[in-house]
Design an enzyme around this catalytic site. Structure first.
Site, PDB file in Angstrom:
ATOM      1  N   GLY A 131     -12.881  -3.835   0.743  1.00 29.57           N
ATOM      2  CA  GLY A 131     -14.305  -3.480   0.720  1.00 29.57           C
ATOM      3  C   GLY A 131     -14.696  -2.691  -0.516  1.00 29.57           C
ATOM      4  O   GLY A 131     -15.721  -2.974  -1.145  1.00 29.57           O
ATOM      5  N   ARG A 148       0.825  -1.221   0.000  1.00 27.85           N
ATOM      6  CA  ARG A 148       0.000   0.000   0.000  1.00 27.85           C
ATOM      7  C   ARG A 148       0.853   1.263   0.000  1.00 27.85           C
ATOM      8  O   ARG A 148       0.444   2.282  -0.562  1.00 27.85           O
ATOM      9  CB  ARG A 148      -0.953  -0.017   1.195  1.00 27.85           C
ATOM     10  CG  ARG A 148      -2.053  -1.032   0.976  1.00 27.85           C
ATOM     11  CD  ARG A 148      -2.989  -1.188   2.144  1.00 27.85           C
ATOM     12  NE  ARG A 148      -4.145  -1.994   1.749  1.00 27.85           N
ATOM     13  CZ  ARG A 148      -5.134  -2.346   2.561  1.00 27.85           C
ATOM     14  NH1 ARG A 148      -5.113  -1.956   3.813  1.00 27.85           N
ATOM     15  NH2 ARG A 148      -6.132  -3.066   2.120  1.00 27.85           N
ATOM     16  N   GLY A 179      -6.359  -6.377   1.357  1.00 32.40           N
ATOM     17  CA  GLY A 179      -5.038  -6.289   1.983  1.00 32.40           C
ATOM     18  C   GLY A 179      -4.423  -7.656   2.212  1.00 32.40           C
ATOM     19  O   GLY A 179      -3.292  -7.931   1.792  1.00 32.40           O
ATOM     20  N   LYS A 232     -13.673 -11.323   7.554  1.00 33.76           N
ATOM     21  CA  LYS A 232     -14.685 -10.300   7.839  1.00 33.76           C
ATOM     22  C   LYS A 232     -16.063 -10.727   7.356  1.00 33.76           C
ATOM     23  O   LYS A 232     -16.637 -10.140   6.440  1.00 33.76           O
ATOM     24  CB  LYS A 232     -14.279  -8.985   7.188  1.00 33.76           C
ATOM     25  CG  LYS A 232     -13.111  -8.323   7.893  1.00 33.76           C
ATOM     26  CD  LYS A 232     -12.707  -7.060   7.181  1.00 33.76           C
ATOM     27  CE  LYS A 232     -11.349  -7.195   6.546  1.00 33.76           C
ATOM     28  NZ  LYS A 232     -11.054  -6.218   5.533  1.00 33.76           N
TER      29      LYS A 232
HETATM   30  P1  ADP Z   1      -8.784  -9.144   2.958  1.00 33.02           P
HETATM   31  O1  ADP Z   1      -7.886  -8.289   3.814  1.00 33.02           O
HETATM   32  O2  ADP Z   1      -8.050  -9.690   1.769  1.00 33.02           O
HETATM   33  O3  ADP Z   1     -10.067  -8.460   2.589  1.00 33.02           O
HETATM   34  P2  ADP Z   1      -9.842 -10.473   5.291  1.00 33.02           P
HETATM   35  O4  ADP Z   1      -9.255  -9.405   6.143  1.00 33.02           O
HETATM   36  O5  ADP Z   1     -11.310 -10.567   5.205  1.00 33.02           O
HETATM   37  O6  ADP Z   1      -9.201 -10.421   3.816  1.00 33.02           O
HETATM   38  O7  ADP Z   1      -9.364 -11.896   5.816  1.00 33.02           O
HETATM   39  C1  ADP Z   1      -8.020 -12.247   6.023  1.00 33.02           C
HETATM   40  C2  ADP Z   1      -7.857 -13.012   7.291  1.00 33.02           C
HETATM   41  O8  ADP Z   1      -8.720 -14.142   7.325  1.00 33.02           O
HETATM   42  C3  ADP Z   1      -6.472 -13.562   7.462  1.00 33.02           C
HETATM   43  O9  ADP Z   1      -5.893 -12.989   8.608  1.00 33.02           O
HETATM   44  C4  ADP Z   1      -6.675 -15.065   7.660  1.00 33.02           C
HETATM   45  O10 ADP Z   1      -5.832 -15.621   8.642  1.00 33.02           O
HETATM   46  C5  ADP Z   1      -8.104 -15.119   8.106  1.00 33.02           C
HETATM   47  N1  ADP Z   1      -8.722 -16.445   7.871  1.00 33.02           N
HETATM   48  C6  ADP Z   1      -8.929 -17.067   6.720  1.00 33.02           C
HETATM   49  N2  ADP Z   1      -9.496 -18.261   6.908  1.00 33.02           N
HETATM   50  C7  ADP Z   1      -9.664 -18.414   8.236  1.00 33.02           C
HETATM   51  C8  ADP Z   1     -10.202 -19.430   9.071  1.00 33.02           C
HETATM   52  N3  ADP Z   1     -10.698 -20.554   8.558  1.00 33.02           N
HETATM   53  N4  ADP Z   1     -10.217 -19.228  10.407  1.00 33.02           N
HETATM   54  C9  ADP Z   1      -9.710 -18.086  10.929  1.00 33.02           C
HETATM   55  N5  ADP Z   1      -9.203 -17.073  10.199  1.00 33.02           N
HETATM   56  C10 ADP Z   1      -9.169 -17.241   8.873  1.00 33.02           C
HETATM   57 MG    MG Z   2      -7.859  -7.889   5.921  1.00 34.60          MG
END
Ligand code: ADP
Ligand code: MG
Length: 403
Positions: free
Chosen positions: A384, A42, A361, A203
């Site tokens: 988002g 970023r 991210g 999320k």
């Molecule tokens: P992004 O930042 O790409 O939008 P998110 O913030 O929604 O993605 O999700 C990323 C997080 O989700 C990571 O920290 C990952 O460890 C967590 N994650 C993915 N699968 C699981 C799971 N089954 N249980 C707990 N955490 C998870």
């Molecule tokens: Mg994230």
């Protein structure tokens, strides 16, 4: 795509910007571990805009949020913590200003020379930021000559520094914002079908809304990560201690019904990698069918067979939009599912059968970890905003630039 002004219009509008003060909204919501920035993507995304403005001689004041301090000062979320990382990427000294408006910022502007850069404090320390308070926007604007929004990732929020400032100062899209809008329009303006959307990550509640819209637009919806657990629970699967929002199972069921109605195939993992501890390479690691998760186990990744099924579905698709990792990829071996599917998507992209677009991210960090980010058709740093853009929603931060 609606028309917006870019940094190329600065000269025509404002004449020479040397010595003028640019209020630049960027994305410095950086992933951190133990006080250390773990991914600089970023910061690098903001470089073209910062370098363009400093080359023109502007004084650059960076505005950004960090975490969710909910309108109060919180030393754990001070942007002072990212100054070192920004200096390293920028290759020059950066001043830190512990305010976003008022005399302290005015004094800093007085000290800065043409071409200098400062980071102002976390905008979300002030309640008016998230309320889009016009008084806060005016107070911030008082120390600047023009506004540049280079934070596509925050453009789905109408906040004082993402939307409000555009109404009180001459407003421009930064280079990263401009590139993002142009690339997304090119990749997804009219996507080649079949289209697959992969939504994973943690999320759940903030992504459910997006899924409601996505099922009407895509042919395949692949659900992974913590998201998948909520859907599995909705289908009556006992997910044990897994990350899961049990109060959202009705919403999850409604989404599954809507998918059925629009002919969207939903893919949920039928095989998973579980563990009793949330730790790397735990002793209790095992792979099992989703119906065999014990009460004291957590689902932390999709199993290899489930990932293979996703890869097979992907081979029939022409477009992939991906947000959210398939598992807890930060810890081995729970990165395996995400890495394997990322490599399949990259290979299909290189072969020319798939247009692959990813955002978020953690998603970008996971693709970097898999070593395939460069092979995707387009990588967005936004989460988002990226998803809302996919839904076809007008992003307030972008709309304000076009007004
Ligand atoms: P992004 O930042 O790409 O939008 P998110 O913030 O929604 O993605 O999700 C990323 C997080 O989700 C990571 O920290 C990952 O460890 C967590 N994650 C993915 N699968 C699981 C799971 N089954 N249980 C707990 N955490 C998870
Ligand atoms: Mg994230």
């Amino acid at each position: 795509m609606s028309a917006f002004k870019t940094l190329d219009d600065l000269g025509d509008d404002l004449g020479d910007v040397a010595g003028k003060v640019a209020l630049v909204r960027v994305d410095l919501n950086l992933p951190m571990q133990d006080g250390v920035v773990t991914d600089e993507t970023r910061i690098r995304a903001a470089l073209p805009t910062i370098n363009d403005l400093t080359a023109k001689g502007a004084k650059v004041l960076l505005l950004a949020h960090f975490g969710r301090p909910k309108g109060e000062r919180n030393s754990q979320m001070s942007l002072s913590m990212v100054v070192g990382a920004v200096e390293k990427v920028l290759g020059k000294e950066v001043m830190f200003v512990p305010e976003i408006a008022g005399d302290v910022v005015a004094q800093a502007v007085g000290i800065l020379k043409s071409g200098d850069v400062a980071i102002l404090e976390n905008t979300r320390f002030w309640k008016g930021e998230e309320k889009n308070d016009p008084e806060l926007a005016k107070a911030i604007a008082a120390n600047g000559d023009f506004y540049v929004n280079d934070a596509f990732s925050a453009a789905h929020r109408a906040h004082a520094t993402t939307e409000g400032l555009a109404h009180v100062l001459p407003a421009y899209a930064g280079r990263s914002m401009q590139a993002e809008l142009e690339a997304l329009d090119k990749a997804l303006g009219s996507p080649e079908k079949p289209v697959a959307a992969l939504v994973g990550g943690a999320k759940v509640s903030s992504k459910l809304d997006v899924l409601t819209h996505l099922v009407k637009q895509v042919d395949h919806l692949m659900i992974g990560g913590g998201m998948a657990n909520t859907f599995l629970a909705a289908k009556g699967v006992d997910v044990g201690k897994s990350l899961c929002e049990h109060d959202l199972v009705d919403t999850a069921n409604a989404i599954l019904a809507a998918a059925d109605e629009s002919g969207c195939t939903v893919h949920l993992p039928y095989e998973v990698v579980v563990s009793k501890e949330f730790a790397a390479n735990p002793a209790s690691l095992r792979t099992c069918n989703v119906h065999e998760v014990a009460a004291d186990e957590m689902i932390l990744d999709a199993g290899p067979l489930a990932v293979e099924a996703l890869a097979d579905a992907l081979k029939t698709c022409r477009t992939l939009v991906w947000n959210g990792p398939l598992g807890a990829f930060e810890m081995e071996p729970f990165d395996a599912g995400t890495v394997a599917l990322a490599r399949t998507a990259a290979a299909l992209t290189i072969e020319g059968t798939l247009t692959s677009v990813a955002g978020g991210g953690d998603t970008v960090a996971a693709l970097n970890h898999a070593g395939v980010a460069k092979d995707f058709s387009y990588i967005s740093t936004a989460g988002g905003a990226f998803l809302e853009w996919m839904e076809g929603k007008e992003l307030p931060g972008v709309a304000a630039l076009s007004a």
